[in-house]
Design an enzyme around this catalytic site. Structure first.
Site, short mmCIF file in Angstrom:
data_model
loop_
_atom_site.label_atom_id
_atom_site.label_comp_id
_atom_site.label_asym_id
_atom_site.label_seq_id
_atom_site.Cartn_x
_atom_site.Cartn_y
_atom_site.Cartn_z
N HIS A 66 0.83 -1.20 0.00
CA HIS A 66 0.00 0.00 0.00
C HIS A 66 0.87 1.26 0.00
O HIS A 66 0.65 2.18 -0.79
CB HIS A 66 -0.91 -0.01 1.24
N GLU A 67 1.88 1.30 0.88
CA GLU A 67 2.75 2.48 0.98
C GLU A 67 3.54 2.70 -0.30
O GLU A 67 3.67 3.85 -0.77
CB GLU A 67 3.72 2.33 2.17
N HIS A 98 1.69 4.44 -3.08
CA HIS A 98 1.70 5.91 -3.09
C HIS A 98 2.85 6.42 -3.95
O HIS A 98 2.71 7.40 -4.69
CB HIS A 98 1.87 6.45 -1.66
N GLU A 153 -5.63 7.14 -0.85
CA GLU A 153 -5.63 5.92 -0.03
C GLU A 153 -6.36 4.78 -0.73
O GLU A 153 -5.89 3.63 -0.72
CB GLU A 153 -6.26 6.20 1.34
#
Length: 465
Positions: A325-326, A329, A405
């Protein structure tokens, strides 16, 4: 109504400015208090696990999170009220010009006359930050040693807390004072286009701070150690390589000495990226889990340990999902987009500052009738005059952040991490006692991350596919 309008129009410009700033400040406070009241009502009335959460959260954890968030909200109400009243009293009693004059007296005794405006500005800044630190100390103590302690998150001793606070203040001054003095100097000598040079200077400073923070600043407060060789490190490096993320190092920070809250982030520019994992995020690495195990064996009688009985943190597969997920970004350009938005906003603010700095009525509104110090101008324009714009911008960035997100979750999904991210989000919510039910207006205005249920539903759809 017409009469009040006439009276308002008859007021001097500086009085209208001052009253507008004060009224808007209280309008924002009342709006925030209204939203917080709506959310507290949710905390008070939602005493049973909703049906849609039955398989996600047990009743014991649900009640713990409800009470924790209720305590935090109540604390936020009183600290916010104090802050608003304090700010109002400072403005009404001429606290800003008083502190400026006091700074002039102190710098004068040191041999620096009125012509040394930058020196006086630095003394003013030092006194202002010292005042803020002292008045905020009781609130910080209560938050750490009452609320966080009560709910099992605080791992600090009183000595550690004060040592940490003093260190933070000193490090802040070591960065703030030189940067401010250079900024003021650039504004003074920059001529008609000083706003361009000031913006470029703040851009360079921000990039340098982001680059050096985890290597040189953060280690002053927490211990950073390389992630040991093993399966997790190999899996992280493999995942980074699969998406062309230029990973150079993976660190673990001992956040458990401060708090049992967990986190993870990456930093660095170009081909020099590093990943930082809090030890509280790693189930097999968390010092809190080790303390719990040692406590069960009767081998550890550490008096500060407030460890929860249940294991904290995520398994390796879940940690990889969180990192997926990070890294999403980064891959999707969210970091670059945020930097661009921030710098466009910074440039606009400096440009408008250049337009407004010559308006003497702005200074007169806050008690500066004979002098127009540059630092005071920065404070008045950036903090007070821009406050309506800042509120709108903050809300827009919150909305954008929620979209980012969802996109990062979707990226982790594409990496095949939907199932592990689903379970990781549940674990992290439990570990941090996040309350999964929220008022829709409060959520819309404040939450930079989508509510847990919305994120889980999106991942659940992916799992079913």
């Amino acid at each position: 109504m017409a009469l009040s309008g006439e009276l308002w129009a008859e007021l001097p410009a500086e009085k209208r400015i001052f009253c507008s700033v004060l009224l808007f400040s209280w309008a924002v406070y009342l709006w925030e208090a209204f939203l917080a009241h709506r959310q507290r009502r949710v905390y008070r009335t939602t005493t049973h696990v909703p049906r849609e959460l039955g398989q996600i959260m047990d009743s014991e954890t649900f009640e713990k999170s409800r009470l924790y968030q209720l305590d935090k909200s109540t604390f936020s109400f009183w600290s916010g009220l104090y802050s608003e009243v304090e700010g109002t009293i400072i403005l009404l009693c001429g606290g800003i010009p008083f502190l400026w004059n006091l700074s002039g007296q102190i710098s004068g005794r040191a041999g620096f006359g009125p012509e040394y405006e930058i020196v006086q500005s630095l003394v003013f800044l030092l006194l202002a930050t010292l005042f803020s630190a002292v008045t905020g100390l009781p609130w910080s103590l209560y938050n750490t040693f009452v609320i966080e302690e009560k709910h099992g998150f605080n791992q600090q001793t009183l000595g550690f807390f004060f040592k940490d606070a003093i260190k933070k203040f000193i490090v802040t001054q070591c960065i703030l004072l030189p940067v401010t003095s250079l900024l003021l100097y650039i504004i003074k000598i920059g001529g008609d286009y000083f706003f361009i040079y000031a913006w470029l200077f703040t851009l360079v400073v921000s990039l340098v701070l982001v680059t050096i923070y985890a290597d040189y600043i953060a280690p002053l407060f927490d211990k950073f150690i390389p992630l040991p060789e093993g399966e997790l490190k190999q899996q992280i490096e493999t995942m980074a390589k699969s998406i062309d993320f230029p990973l150079t190092k993976v660190y673990v920070v001992e956040g458990s000495k401060r708090s049992s809250h967990s986190n993870a982030y990456f930093y660095g520019f170009f081909k020099n990226k590093r990943i930082v994992l809090f030890d509280t995020l790693l189930e097999d690495y968390s010092a809190l889990n080790k303390e719990a195990a040692e406590g069960e064996d009767g081998e550890n009688e550490e008096p500060k340990s407030k460890t929860k009985n249940k294991k904290q943190g995520c398994k390796n597969e879940e940690v990889l999902a969180v990192l997926g997920h990070e890294l999403g970004h980064w891959k999707l350009g969210h970091t670059v987009k945020n930097i661009i938005i921030s710098q466009m906003n910074s440039f606009l603010c400096f440009f408008l500052f250049a337009v407004l700095i010559g308006r003497k009525e702005l200074f007169a509104a806050f008690g500066f009738y004979d002098t127009q110090p540059t630092l005071i101008g920065l404070m008045i324009i950036f903090q007070f005059i821009f406050s309506p714009y800042n509120e709108v911008l903050s809300f827009c960035l919150t909305v954008l952040s929620r979209q980012f997100e969802f996109q990062a979750d979707a990226f982790a999904k594409e990496l095949g991490k939907a199932k592990d991210l689903y379970s990781a989000l549940i674990k992290l919510n439990k570990d941090n006692l996040g309350f999964p039910v929220s008022d829709w207006i409060f959520s819309m205005w404040h939450y930079s991350h989508p509510p847990l249920l919305e994120r889980l539903q999106a991942l659940k759809d992916a799992k079913q596919e």
